[in-house]
Design an enzyme around this catalytic site. Sequence first.
Site, PDB file in Angstrom:
ATOM      1  N   GLY A  77       0.829  -1.212   0.000  1.00  0.00           N
ATOM      2  CA  GLY A  77       0.000   0.000   0.000  1.00  0.00           C
ATOM      3  C   GLY A  77       0.861   1.259   0.000  1.00  0.00           C
ATOM      4  O   GLY A  77       1.979   1.265   0.509  1.00  0.00           O
ATOM      5  N   ARG A  82      -0.379 -15.042  -9.298  1.00  0.00           N
ATOM      6  CA  ARG A  82      -1.746 -15.490  -9.594  1.00  0.00           C
ATOM      7  C   ARG A  82      -2.116 -15.152 -11.043  1.00  0.00           C
ATOM      8  O   ARG A  82      -2.154 -13.981 -11.424  1.00  0.00           O
ATOM      9  CB  ARG A  82      -2.711 -14.804  -8.620  1.00  0.00           C
ATOM     10  CG  ARG A  82      -3.783 -15.766  -8.128  1.00  0.00           C
ATOM     11  CD  ARG A  82      -4.624 -15.141  -7.046  1.00  0.00           C
ATOM     12  NE  ARG A  82      -4.185 -15.539  -5.707  1.00  0.00           N
ATOM     13  CZ  ARG A  82      -4.853 -15.219  -4.604  1.00  0.00           C
ATOM     14  NH1 ARG A  82      -5.960 -14.520  -4.677  1.00  0.00           N
ATOM     15  NH2 ARG A  82      -4.407 -15.618  -3.430  1.00  0.00           N
ATOM     16  N   ASP A 117       5.435  -5.412   5.562  1.00  0.00           N
ATOM     17  CA  ASP A 117       5.825  -6.788   5.881  1.00  0.00           C
ATOM     18  C   ASP A 117       5.687  -7.732   4.686  1.00  0.00           C
ATOM     19  O   ASP A 117       6.539  -8.595   4.478  1.00  0.00           O
ATOM     20  CB  ASP A 117       5.059  -7.309   7.103  1.00  0.00           C
ATOM     21  CG  ASP A 117       3.551  -7.287   6.895  1.00  0.00           C
ATOM     22  OD1 ASP A 117       3.081  -6.621   5.956  1.00  0.00           O
ATOM     23  OD2 ASP A 117       2.837  -7.936   7.684  1.00  0.00           O
ATOM     24  N   THR A 170       4.993   1.616   6.274  1.00  0.00           N
ATOM     25  CA  THR A 170       3.574   1.350   6.482  1.00  0.00           C
ATOM     26  C   THR A 170       2.995   2.453   7.370  1.00  0.00           C
ATOM     27  O   THR A 170       3.653   2.892   8.315  1.00  0.00           O
ATOM     28  CB  THR A 170       3.278  -0.005   7.148  1.00  0.00           C
ATOM     29  OG1 THR A 170       1.936  -0.005   7.628  1.00  0.00           O
ATOM     30  CG2 THR A 170       4.194  -0.325   8.318  1.00  0.00           C
ATOM     31  N   ASP A 172       0.739   1.839   9.284  1.00  0.00           N
ATOM     32  CA  ASP A 172       0.274   1.125  10.485  1.00  0.00           C
ATOM     33  C   ASP A 172       1.311   1.151  11.622  1.00  0.00           C
ATOM     34  O   ASP A 172       0.960   0.895  12.772  1.00  0.00           O
ATOM     35  CB  ASP A 172      -0.035  -0.338  10.153  1.00  0.00           C
ATOM     36  CG  ASP A 172      -1.075  -0.473   9.050  1.00  0.00           C
ATOM     37  OD1 ASP A 172      -1.856   0.472   8.858  1.00  0.00           O
ATOM     38  OD2 ASP A 172      -1.091  -1.523   8.383  1.00  0.00           O
ATOM     39  N   ASP A 178       3.546  -1.000  12.380  1.00  0.00           N
ATOM     40  CA  ASP A 178       3.498  -2.274  13.106  1.00  0.00           C
ATOM     41  C   ASP A 178       4.687  -3.181  12.803  1.00  0.00           C
ATOM     42  O   ASP A 178       4.585  -4.396  12.931  1.00  0.00           O
ATOM     43  CB  ASP A 178       2.174  -2.999  12.799  1.00  0.00           C
ATOM     44  CG  ASP A 178       2.029  -3.325  11.312  1.00  0.00           C
ATOM     45  OD1 ASP A 178       2.828  -2.805  10.497  1.00  0.00           O
ATOM     46  OD2 ASP A 178       1.121  -4.107  10.961  1.00  0.00           O
ATOM     47  N   ARG A 231      -4.881  -2.491  10.496  1.00  0.00           N
ATOM     48  CA  ARG A 231      -4.937  -3.963  10.500  1.00  0.00           C
ATOM     49  C   ARG A 231      -5.043  -4.487  11.934  1.00  0.00           C
ATOM     50  O   ARG A 231      -5.914  -4.062  12.664  1.00  0.00           O
ATOM     51  CB  ARG A 231      -3.726  -4.571   9.791  1.00  0.00           C
ATOM     52  CG  ARG A 231      -3.645  -4.252   8.319  1.00  0.00           C
ATOM     53  CD  ARG A 231      -2.652  -5.189   7.653  1.00  0.00           C
ATOM     54  NE  ARG A 231      -2.187  -4.680   6.374  1.00  0.00           N
ATOM     55  CZ  ARG A 231      -2.775  -4.939   5.219  1.00  0.00           C
ATOM     56  NH1 ARG A 231      -3.831  -5.706   5.162  1.00  0.00           N
ATOM     57  NH2 ARG A 231      -2.274  -4.442   4.099  1.00  0.00           N
TER      58      ARG A 231
HETATM   59  O1  F6P Z   1      -1.297  -1.611   5.760  1.00  0.00           O
HETATM   60  C1  F6P Z   1      -1.805  -0.375   5.395  1.00  0.00           C
HETATM   61  C2  F6P Z   1      -3.295  -0.417   5.223  1.00  0.00           C
HETATM   62  O2  F6P Z   1      -3.730   0.897   4.899  1.00  0.00           O
HETATM   63  C3  F6P Z   1      -4.073  -0.975   6.408  1.00  0.00           C
HETATM   64  O3  F6P Z   1      -4.156  -0.080   7.480  1.00  0.00           O
HETATM   65  C4  F6P Z   1      -5.388  -1.335   5.746  1.00  0.00           C
HETATM   66  O4  F6P Z   1      -6.078  -2.357   6.435  1.00  0.00           O
HETATM   67  C5  F6P Z   1      -4.937  -1.829   4.401  1.00  0.00           C
HETATM   68  O5  F6P Z   1      -3.668  -1.257   4.147  1.00  0.00           O
HETATM   69  C6  F6P Z   1      -5.881  -1.495   3.282  1.00  0.00           C
HETATM   70  O6  F6P Z   1      -5.390  -2.058   2.128  1.00  0.00           O
HETATM   71  P1  F6P Z   1      -6.011  -1.792   0.692  1.00  0.00           P
HETATM   72  O7  F6P Z   1      -5.604  -0.421   0.260  1.00  0.00           O
HETATM   73  O8  F6P Z   1      -5.409  -2.855  -0.154  1.00  0.00           O
HETATM   74  O9  F6P Z   1      -7.504  -1.916   0.823  1.00  0.00           O
END
Ligand code: F6P
Length: 358
Positions: free
Chosen positions: A13, A83, A114, A136, A138, A140, A182
């Site tokens: 992301g 995939r 990660d 990230t 997050d 984390d 997350r």
């Molecule tokens: O890991 C970053 C994050 O923004 C999370 O907080 C969230 O759950 C996820 O990515 C959303 O991912 P996507 O943009 O693929 O929906």
Amino acid sequence: MPPKRIGILTGGGDAPGLNAVIRSVVRSAERLGGFETWGILDGFEGLLERRFRPLDRISTRGLVRRGGTVLGTSNRCNPFRFRDPDGSERDRSREVLDNAREAGLEGLIVIGGDGSLRIAVELVELGLAIVGVPKTIDNDLAATDYTFGFWTAIGTATDALDRLRDTAESHHRVMLLELMGRDAGWIALCAGIAGAADVILIPEIPYRIEAVEATIEGRAAGGQPYSLVVVAEGAVPVDGKPSYVSEDAGDGHPRHGGAGERLARELMPRIEHEIRTTVLGHLQRGGSPVPFDRILATRMGTAAAELASTGRWGRMVCLRGESICDVPLVEAAAQPKLVDPRGDLVASARATGITFGD
Ligand code: F6P
């Protein structure tokens, strides 16, 4: 002899600060005289499809303040488990190695979370030279104290809380704000403290709906007939599960969603206040990075360029205390960093009157 050539890609992301890392790597490498940098488009997908773009001082101009990533990114492409459109999976990791060699790339700088860094570890095991940069919103990743993008997301979420407070106070409502993160509650916790939320629900502290109700009713009885509740997307009721939109988002993670609406449904029959739910979603991921993230991203880019130019592969740059250091790349894929329910952040939140629904 031509200068050595290093590829750089952004995976997973987007996060505010990615462009600042790219700019810093390119410029630091030019200064160090170490290598020329080639951008790889759309993460590992671009490496499989040989989509490269040479980068230099001119093409990275102005990037320190731009959100997103000029290289593009993907969190759907794992070369080890590629995939096909029909849903079948196959291993295309050898193509990554072949394409990197054919493009004359001596090594790669992988900026990712990660998922991307786990792929990087597997590629290192196959013999590819890689330096990792953790990313990230997050925050984390256990190997680093902070990832760039996090404090920008906190700024956006805090601003949202400040705005929601206006409506909460004016209409005597309970306003719920669902935030990303997350399985980690860092965004919810830090934004909740900064925005002076009344309740913060995070995955690390399972909540009881009765306790949330008690806080809201207690405030109303004390003359404050409104509440601000921050709900991490991974928040869980005691004996319950996180709320997912799908169990497999295609990136090895479930897709979170619905935690705020679930809480609203649970609260509705219990309290008299009107309840409104806001899901901040991807607004947390975009925008110009705050100065802290610009500086962290720039420092990490310089450190990554130094590692690459001196051939110290298989390492990941990180922030420890005040210093930028590096650790083995495998540490990036180790246990996630979660909020410590007994840590000082939670203790300080509690001391200032925030409850956690426990
Ligand atoms: O890991 C970053 C994050 O923004 C999370 O907080 C969230 O759950 C996820 O990515 C959303 O991912 P996507 O943009 O693929 O929906």
